[in-house]
Design an enzyme around this catalytic site. Structure first.
Site, PDB file in Angstrom:
ATOM      1  N   ARG A 151      22.030  36.447  88.950  1.00  0.00           N
ATOM      2  CA  ARG A 151      22.012  35.452  90.033  1.00  0.00           C
ATOM      3  C   ARG A 151      20.607  35.154  90.516  1.00  0.00           C
ATOM      4  O   ARG A 151      20.366  34.107  91.130  1.00  0.00           O
ATOM      5  CB  ARG A 151      22.929  35.916  91.174  1.00  0.00           C
TER       6      ARG A 151
ATOM      7  N   GLU B 294      25.734  53.007  93.643  1.00  0.00           N
ATOM      8  CA  GLU B 294      26.690  53.795  94.425  1.00  0.00           C
ATOM      9  C   GLU B 294      27.324  54.870  93.529  1.00  0.00           C
ATOM     10  O   GLU B 294      27.436  56.026  93.899  1.00  0.00           O
ATOM     11  CB  GLU B 294      27.750  52.853  94.998  1.00  0.00           C
TER      12      GLU B 294
END
Ligand code: PRP
Ligand code: MG
Length: 173
Positions: free
Chosen positions: A58, A95
């Site tokens: 992106r 994460e």
């Protein structure tokens, strides 16, 4: 025009409890996309940047039109195995697990003034890794610019000391 209105919130994507900030509704709106890119480019104009760096994928969507608007070059940071010439590599924590990013070694010359452009500042992990890659090549990171900031994830903590610029902020999911 309010850019926030053009960004779609998709609840429970990619998993329950997450409110995904979907930029596809902004970029398929010609006026909205142009306004977002113009605002990002305007802020960078006074920073005298030599190059824009954008992380796949992106970061390409916003980084390339911003570079074009400023008349400077664009350097992609890519996921592993995509860049054909010699690369500098960095592994960084997610994460769950780790991820890898790469940049062409000859893409940035020592002393060049570089801005990173991406769609989203969340935990700051992607950008912190990108900063390290640029600095390893001797580039000077003069600005970190994002369309969206998720302030509740405190990404700025990982980017202490850098000029962080965001256009739309969310303080909760
Ligand atoms: C998203 C987004 C940013 C990054 C922000 O990219 O485009 O690059 O996450 O998160 P962080 O601040 O916690 O690092 P993603 O890795 O999902 O891939 P994409 O750009 O290829 O869609
Ligand atoms: Mg990304």
């Amino acid at each position: 025009m309010n850019l926030e209105e053009k960004i779609r919130n998709v609840q429970d994507f990619p998993k329950e409890g997450i409110g995904f900030k979907d930029i596809t509704t902004l970029i398929c709106d010609g006026e909205g996309f142009k306004l977002a890119v113009d605002r990002m480019a305007d802020y960078l104009r006074e920073k005298r940047v030599d190059l824009i760096v954008g992380p796949e994928a992106r970061g390409f969507i916003f980084g390339t039109p911003v570079a074009y608007a400023l008349g400077v070059g664009f350097v992609p940071i890519r996921k592993p195995g995509k860049l054909p010439s010699e690369v500098e590599t960095i592994e960084y924590d997610l994460e769950y697990g780790t991820d890898i990013l790469e940049i062409h070694r000859d893409a940035i010359k020592p002393g060049q003034r570089v801005a990173i452009v991406d769609d989203l500042l969340a935990t700051g992990g992607t950008t912190a890794a990108a900063v390290k890659l640029i600095e390893k090549l001797g580039g000077q990171v003069v600005c970190l610019e994002f369309l969206i900031e998720l302030t509740f994830l405190n990404g700025r903590d990982k980017l202490d000391g850098y000029d962080v610029q965001t256009l739309v902020q969310y303080d909760s999911e």
